[in-house]
Design an enzyme around this catalytic site. Structure first.
Site, PDB file in Angstrom:
ATOM      1  N   CYS A 233      54.490 -20.913 168.388  1.00  0.00           N
ATOM      2  CA  CYS A 233      53.065 -21.239 168.243  1.00  0.00           C
ATOM      3  C   CYS A 233      52.828 -22.743 168.220  1.00  0.00           C
ATOM      4  CB  CYS A 233      52.514 -20.603 166.981  1.00  0.00           C
ATOM      5  SG  CYS A 233      53.379 -21.108 165.503  1.00  0.00           S
TER       6      CYS A 233
ATOM      7  N   GLU B 210      46.509 -17.349 161.018  1.00  0.00           N
ATOM      8  CA  GLU B 210      47.481 -18.303 161.582  1.00  0.00           C
ATOM      9  C   GLU B 210      47.486 -18.071 163.081  1.00  0.00           C
ATOM     10  OE1 GLU B 210      49.520 -20.574 160.047  1.00  0.00           O
ATOM     11  OE2 GLU B 210      48.844 -20.177 158.013  1.00  0.00           O
TER      12      GLU B 210
HETATM   13  P1  NAD Z   1      48.665 -10.805 169.044  1.00  0.00           P
HETATM   14  O1  NAD Z   1      47.400 -11.355 168.523  1.00  0.00           O
HETATM   15  O2  NAD Z   1      48.636 -10.035 170.318  1.00  0.00           O
HETATM   16  O3  NAD Z   1      49.350  -9.840 167.963  1.00  0.00           O
HETATM   17  C1  NAD Z   1      49.502 -10.196 166.590  1.00  0.00           C
HETATM   18  C2  NAD Z   1      49.493  -8.935 165.722  1.00  0.00           C
HETATM   19  O4  NAD Z   1      48.246  -8.279 165.884  1.00  0.00           O
HETATM   20  C3  NAD Z   1      50.572  -7.924 166.085  1.00  0.00           C
HETATM   21  O5  NAD Z   1      51.076  -7.333 164.910  1.00  0.00           O
HETATM   22  C4  NAD Z   1      49.829  -6.916 166.922  1.00  0.00           C
HETATM   23  O6  NAD Z   1      50.424  -5.627 166.823  1.00  0.00           O
HETATM   24  C5  NAD Z   1      48.443  -6.928 166.303  1.00  0.00           C
HETATM   25  N1  NAD Z   1      47.369  -6.571 167.244  1.00  0.00           N
HETATM   26  C6  NAD Z   1      47.374  -6.711 168.597  1.00  0.00           C
HETATM   27  N2  NAD Z   1      46.211  -6.267 169.121  1.00  0.00           N
HETATM   28  C7  NAD Z   1      45.456  -5.837 168.078  1.00  0.00           C
HETATM   29  C8  NAD Z   1      44.142  -5.270 167.965  1.00  0.00           C
HETATM   30  N3  NAD Z   1      43.381  -5.063 169.037  1.00  0.00           N
HETATM   31  N4  NAD Z   1      43.678  -4.963 166.737  1.00  0.00           N
HETATM   32  C9  NAD Z   1      44.430  -5.177 165.646  1.00  0.00           C
HETATM   33  N5  NAD Z   1      45.676  -5.711 165.689  1.00  0.00           N
HETATM   34  C10 NAD Z   1      46.194  -6.033 166.890  1.00  0.00           C
HETATM   35  O7  NAD Z   1      49.669 -12.037 169.152  1.00  0.00           O
HETATM   36  P2  NAD Z   1      51.127 -12.052 169.762  1.00  0.00           P
HETATM   37  O8  NAD Z   1      51.053 -11.930 171.243  1.00  0.00           O
HETATM   38  O9  NAD Z   1      52.009 -11.099 169.016  1.00  0.00           O
HETATM   39  O10 NAD Z   1      51.590 -13.534 169.371  1.00  0.00           O
HETATM   40  C11 NAD Z   1      51.262 -14.648 170.142  1.00  0.00           C
HETATM   41  C12 NAD Z   1      50.150 -15.469 169.541  1.00  0.00           C
HETATM   42  O11 NAD Z   1      50.381 -15.687 168.187  1.00  0.00           O
HETATM   43  C13 NAD Z   1      50.035 -16.841 170.166  1.00  0.00           C
HETATM   44  O12 NAD Z   1      48.699 -17.178 170.336  1.00  0.00           O
HETATM   45  C14 NAD Z   1      50.679 -17.743 169.137  1.00  0.00           C
HETATM   46  O13 NAD Z   1      50.255 -19.083 169.189  1.00  0.00           O
HETATM   47  C15 NAD Z   1      50.259 -17.074 167.878  1.00  0.00           C
HETATM   48  N6  NAD Z   1      51.176 -17.410 166.799  1.00  0.00           N
HETATM   49  C16 NAD Z   1      50.723 -18.166 165.772  1.00  0.00           C
HETATM   50  C17 NAD Z   1      51.602 -18.514 164.752  1.00  0.00           C
HETATM   51  C18 NAD Z   1      51.165 -19.374 163.594  1.00  0.00           C
HETATM   52  O14 NAD Z   1      51.902 -19.417 162.626  1.00  0.00           O
HETATM   53  N7  NAD Z   1      50.031 -20.037 163.652  1.00  0.00           N
HETATM   54  C19 NAD Z   1      52.912 -18.080 164.783  1.00  0.00           C
HETATM   55  C20 NAD Z   1      53.320 -17.311 165.852  1.00  0.00           C
HETATM   56  C21 NAD Z   1      52.456 -16.969 166.850  1.00  0.00           C
END
Ligand code: NAD
Length: 456
Positions: free
Chosen positions: A243, A209
């Site tokens: 998002c 997602e």
């Molecule tokens: P992110 O990708 O930085 O983090 C998401 C998750 O991944 C967190 O639990 C984080 O701890 C983990 N993570 C971070 N770096 C990692 C790595 N190197 N290896 C493994 N895991 C890792 O995203 P964010 O900043 O928390 O959220 C923002 C993004 O999420 C935006 O792009 C937004 O559009 C998207 N988003 C999508 C939805 C949806 O339902 N489609 C909902 C909310 C947010």
């Protein structure tokens, strides 16, 4: 506890088959609902600490959504679990054919920080409903919500059934080293790619997602005042950290100025003329994102807002005019309360622009013209969206929610969640009182004729 111990204990627990019965699933969902309601105040407090979310938004977009999903799933689960009969081809006569869902086994759910409660719990509801064990990994950027999620889940579920792993990079990496039967990831495109690569090593199925730049098109036939109101709601909810927030506005040239005036009107009306003093207006998650967002405003033509408070991490609802596809703000997902305005002359221009980029997670169209509606739906691929509204398409358990292409793969909510976390087995039950000889050797001319008849 070590990650591999959690994963192994969950596998062992799953093998006991206890999570598979309807009664077990229903009881787990019921306990989850009861406990969320019990801790509602603490959840709201955590969301306020992490994002400055008001009680109203916390309920509307997080707690209330999960309660509504729990009610919906609870009501339909029995039916979803049932085997579904399908017709058997004549060649297999006599037999009964059916499809029946089974849980994958152990599931990893990784969530982001922007709706830190809802985006952990909603997929968890689906995973439990489908009969899985689950490791939940909330975002470290929302530590208060992460802590309350841990408190709630560990007080009702043993770790071999549902475990919460808190922490940051180290924990994420360690978790992805484990072999799960399914990974459900919500977050950015870049981390999504890391997850997909790790999953590929074990051929683990995934749902991603993700996010991206979701356009909002407004044409001259739209009810402009109402469109502006609904756009302001969807854009600045959670300070734009959504998002599916409309990322940028594409408005028809002939109504642009009028529409911008309506945007300004509704921003004042909803958030007040001093929005940074509005206690119901959420803040930016951290300093890094605050700095990133303020940089996107620099040097642009600001028609509303454009200022913030670094100490308290607030950015006023902002509208930027005269933006082009080359402006810095158009090079990345904004994820904050800044609305860039682009304009178009005819619909083909808007269409071509959107199609040049990655497939968006959401698309919003404001129009009074049915042909325009059909045209956009027919020509542009995107995750989901609304006609004459913004973001509300995800606030239902009756439709799936997910992206396509760079905005994600797979979907969830309601029945879609149940399907996502289940493998559907196809079974043929053959009866033993007769055995048609046609498929067995030796192959004769008569059998060949019959075969052609059966497989017509
Ligand atoms: P992110 O990708 O930085 O983090 C998401 C998750 O991944 C967190 O639990 C984080 O701890 C983990 N993570 C971070 N770096 C990692 C790595 N190197 N290896 C493994 N895991 C890792 O995203 P964010 O900043 O928390 O959220 C923002 C993004 O999420 C935006 O792009 C937004 O559009 C998207 N988003 C999508 C939805 C949806 O339902 N489609 C909902 C909310 C947010």
């Amino acid at each position: 506890m070590e990650m591999n111990t959690i994963a192994e204990r969950q596998k062992a627990f799953f093998e006991k088959n206890r999570t598979k019965s309807y009664e077990f699933r229903q009881k787990a969902l019921f306990r989850l609902k009861r406990t969320i309601l019990y801790y509602e105040r603490e959840i709201q407090e955590a969301l306020y600490q992490d994002l400055g979310k008001s009680d109203f938004e916390a309920y509307m977009t997080e707690v209330g959504m999960t309660i509504s999903e729990l009610n919906y799933v609870g009501k339909h689960l029995k039916r979803w679990m049932k085997e579904k009969g399908v017709l058997t081809p004549l060649a297999q006569f006599p037999a009964k054919s059916f499809e029946v869902p089974e849980p994958y086994g152990t599931v990893l759910i990784m969530a982001p920080w922007n709706y830190p409660f809802m985006l952990c719990i909603e997929p968890l509801i689906g995973a439990i409903a489908a009969g899985n064990c689950c490791v939940v990994k909330p975002s470290a950027y929302a530590p208060h919500t992460s802590a309350i999620i841990k408190k709630i889940l560990s007080c009702i579920f043993p770790e071999e059934f549902v475990a919460v792993v808190e922490g940051g990079r180290e924990e994420n990496t360690a978790l992805l080293e484990q072999e799960f039967d399914y990974i459900f990831f919500t977050g950015s495109k870049n981390v999504g790619k890391i997850v997909l690569k790790k999953a590929a090593e074990n051929l683990t199925p995934v749902t991603l997602e993700l996010g991206g730049k979701s356009p909002c098109i407004v044409d001259e036939t739209a009810d402009l005042k109402l469109a502006a109101k609904r756009l302001v709601f969807g854009k600045y909810l959670n300070s734009g950290q959504t998002c599916v927030a409309p990322d940028y506005l594409f408005v028809q040239e002939s109504v642009k100025q009028k529409f911008i005036e309506y945007l300004k009107y509704w921003i004042d009306k909803m958030f007040g003329t001093e929005p940074l003093k509005n206690s119901d207006y959420p803040r930016i998650i951290n300093e890094k994102h605050y700095e990133r967002l303020m940089k996107l405003i620099e040097g642009e033509s600001i028609v509303k807002g454009g200022y913030g408070n670094k100490e308290r991490l607030f950015i006023a609802p902002t509208v930027l005019d005269n933006i082009t596809e080359h402006s810095p703000i158009m090079q990345e997902e904004i994820f904050g309360p800044i609305l860039p305005v682009l304009s178009y002359g005819n619909l083909e221009e808007a269409e071509a622009f959107i199609k040049k980029g990655e497939k968006p997670l959401a698309l919003y169209l404001f129009t009074g013209n049915k042909k325009t509606e059909q045209r956009i739906l027919n020509t542009i691929s995107f995750g989901g969206g609304c006609i004459n509204d913004t973001i509300i398409h995800l606030a239902t358990s009756r439709m799936g929610f997910g992206g396509v292409g760079a905005s994600g793969m797979g979907s969830y909510h309601g029945k879609r969640s149940f399907d996502t976390f289940s493998h559907t087995r196809s079974i043929v039950k053959k009866y033993q009182w007769i055995d048609l000889p046609i498929r067995y050797q030796p192959y004769t001319r008569r059998k060949k004729k019959l075969l052609h008849l059966f497989l017509k």
